[in-house]
Design an enzyme around this catalytic site. Structure first.
Site, short mmCIF file in Angstrom:
data_model
loop_
_atom_site.label_atom_id
_atom_site.label_comp_id
_atom_site.label_asym_id
_atom_site.label_seq_id
_atom_site.Cartn_x
_atom_site.Cartn_y
_atom_site.Cartn_z
CB CYS A 7 -0.99 -0.03 1.16
SG CYS A 7 -2.05 -1.49 1.08
CG HIS A 35 -3.57 3.18 2.08
ND1 HIS A 35 -4.03 2.86 0.83
CD2 HIS A 35 -3.57 2.02 2.80
CE1 HIS A 35 -4.28 1.56 0.78
NE2 HIS A 35 -4.02 1.04 1.96
CG ASN A 83 -6.72 -1.17 0.83
OD1 ASN A 83 -5.96 -0.74 -0.04
ND2 ASN A 83 -6.28 -1.66 1.96
N1 COA Z 1 -19.40 -9.28 7.62
C1 COA Z 1 -19.89 -9.63 8.79
N2 COA Z 1 -19.14 -9.99 9.83
C2 COA Z 1 -17.81 -9.99 9.66
C3 COA Z 1 -17.21 -9.63 8.44
C4 COA Z 1 -18.07 -9.26 7.40
N3 COA Z 1 -17.60 -8.88 6.19
N4 COA Z 1 -15.88 -9.71 8.57
C5 COA Z 1 -15.64 -10.12 9.82
N5 COA Z 1 -16.81 -10.30 10.48
C6 COA Z 1 -17.03 -10.72 11.86
C7 COA Z 1 -15.88 -11.52 12.41
O1 COA Z 1 -15.99 -12.88 12.01
C8 COA Z 1 -16.04 -11.35 13.89
O2 COA Z 1 -17.07 -12.21 14.33
P1 COA Z 1 -16.95 -12.95 15.77
O3 COA Z 1 -16.92 -11.82 16.77
O4 COA Z 1 -18.16 -13.78 15.80
O5 COA Z 1 -15.66 -13.69 15.70
C9 COA Z 1 -16.60 -9.92 14.00
O6 COA Z 1 -17.09 -9.59 12.69
C10 COA Z 1 -15.58 -8.91 14.45
O7 COA Z 1 -14.41 -9.12 13.65
P2 COA Z 1 -13.14 -8.23 13.82
O8 COA Z 1 -12.10 -8.70 12.88
O9 COA Z 1 -12.77 -8.15 15.26
O10 COA Z 1 -13.75 -6.81 13.36
P3 COA Z 1 -13.05 -5.41 13.30
O11 COA Z 1 -13.91 -4.41 13.96
O12 COA Z 1 -11.61 -5.47 13.72
O13 COA Z 1 -13.07 -5.08 11.75
C11 COA Z 1 -11.61 -5.09 9.86
C12 COA Z 1 -12.39 -5.93 10.84
C13 COA Z 1 -10.86 -6.03 8.93
C14 COA Z 1 -12.60 -4.24 9.08
C15 COA Z 1 -10.62 -4.17 10.60
O14 COA Z 1 -9.90 -4.91 11.55
C16 COA Z 1 -9.66 -3.48 9.69
O15 COA Z 1 -10.03 -2.70 8.84
N6 COA Z 1 -8.34 -3.73 9.85
C17 COA Z 1 -7.35 -3.14 9.00
C18 COA Z 1 -7.37 -3.85 7.69
C19 COA Z 1 -6.62 -3.11 6.63
O16 COA Z 1 -6.82 -1.95 6.42
N7 COA Z 1 -5.72 -3.85 5.96
C20 COA Z 1 -4.99 -3.34 4.88
C21 COA Z 1 -3.99 -2.38 5.38
S1 COA Z 1 -3.22 -1.67 4.04
#
Ligand code: COA
Length: 315
Positions: free
Chosen positions: A108, A242, A272
């Site tokens: 990224c 980003h 993204n």
């Molecule tokens: N739809 C519904 N539920 C979802 C889901 C989706 N698309 N994706 C994950 N979940 C669920 C998970 O399974 C989890 O369920 P559980 O509590 O029963 O285990 C719950 O939602 C919470 O998941 P979690 O990963 O803790 O959520 P979060 O608030 O951290 O959000 C991201 C997840 C990925 C959106 C977030 O962590 C994020 O954006 N991280 C950075 C990612 C990124 O930018 N990467 C690239 C960097 S360049």
């Protein structure tokens, strides 16, 4: 160096959160509330090099430059269909460049890494004009059965033309090497000699840890590039972050204590797009007439590696 032209190109297929609901255990409400993404452009029948070519041609036209004016092409790309040659060479052939082409795989922050490399070439007097093309198709890296990753990404290409001048004032690139946080494994061709097991694994990501890293690293980088230029956070006109997650952008903004209108975003309808994210955002903001001469723009990006980068640009 300074930015004298911008361009971008997007795949025509738009995938909405509603489309994802039809085959994934997810909801529009979850995706919007956790990421700010409503839809994304995804490659269908296009080829990534065509998007890269179109973005590059638009940037050249915007800069008023011809292919023969370009002394160096820097191409930022994580994956594409070719193992070799580099995507930069393929784009160069498509637009008629005859200069050296360097491909970088810096995920990224690749756009800002490319700015840093270009800056060095300008400083030693090796180039007068550099074309940077960032072309990415992260939709081909994730499993479309993995709701935690595939909903986040979109494809596209962004490009800039850089020329001699004073616009880019400070660039900072860095790494906190930790390859297990975001990775994908692609097996190579088998040989009669390979004995280890090589199984393809789609993109894996430790979302929460990447989120924390992104906010912390970005704030640190932004403060560092501003300190180098003797500026404070309020002196910046636009923060070009980003577009990974609206909550990440918001986390950075609140930690810096800067009003919302200084943080343009396009994640709602892009997702993204890895290193293409910053130059696409730049091109869209520029075409909307957001910037006036002298505006101070700070770019910040973070991602797999873990790599991180920021740059201060005077428009
Ligand atoms: N739809 C519904 N539920 C979802 C889901 C989706 N698309 N994706 C994950 N979940 C669920 C998970 O399974 C989890 O369920 P559980 O509590 O029963 O285990 C719950 O939602 C919470 O998941 P979690 O990963 O803790 O959520 P979060 O608030 O951290 O959000 C991201 C997840 C990925 C959106 C977030 O962590 C994020 O954006 N991280 C950075 C990612 C990124 O930018 N990467 C690239 C960097 S360049």
């Amino acid at each position: 160096m300074k930015i004298i032209g911008t361009g971008s190109a997007l795949p025509k297929k738009v995938v909405t959160n509603g489309d994802l609901e039809s085959f994934l255990d997810t909801t529009d409400d979850w995706i919007v509330s956790r990421t700010g993404i409503h839809s994304r452009h995804v490659i269908s029948d296009e080829r990534l090099e065509d998007l890269g070519r179109d973005a590059a041609l638009k940037a050249l036209a915007d800069a008023g430059q011809k292919p023969e004016d370009i002394d160096l092409l820097l191409c930022s790309n994580v994956v594409n269909e070719y193992m070799t040659p580099g995507l930069g060479c393929i784009i160069a052939a498509a637009i008629g460049l005859h200069c050296p082409c360097i491909d970088i795989n810096c995920a990224c922050p690749g756009f800002i890494y490319a700015l840093d490399i270009a800056d060095s070439y300008f400083k030693v007097g090796k180039v007068k004009n550099v074309l940077v093309v960032c072309a990415e198709e992260p939709s081909r890296m994730t499993s479309w059965q993995d709701r935690a990753t595939c909903v986040l990404f979109g494809d596209g290409a962004g490009a800039v033309v850089l020329s001699e001048g004073e616009g880019v004032r400070s660039v900072r690139i860095g790494a906190r090497p930790d390859p297990d946080k975001i990775w994908q494994f692609r097996p190579l061709e088998p040989t009669p000699f390979v004995t280890k097991t090589e199984t393809g694994v789609p993109l894996q990501m430790q979302g929460r840890e990447v989120f924390r890293f992104a906010v912390t690293a970005s704030v640190e980088d932004i403060k560092a590039v501003l300190a180098e230029a003797g500026l404070g956070v309020q002196d910046v006109d636009y923060y070009m972050i980003h577009q990974a997650n609206l909550r990440i952008v918001e986390g950075i903004r609140t930690r810096l204590g800067v009003p919302e209108d200084k943080f343009p975003t396009n994640i709602a309808d892009h997702g993204n797009s890895s290193s293409a994210s910053c130059p696409i955002l730049l091109d869209e903001c520029k075409r909307k007439g957001l910037f006036k001469p002298g505006d101070k723009l700070v770019f910040s990006a973070f991602g797999a590696g873990l790599l991180t980068a920021a740059a201060l640009v005077e428009w």
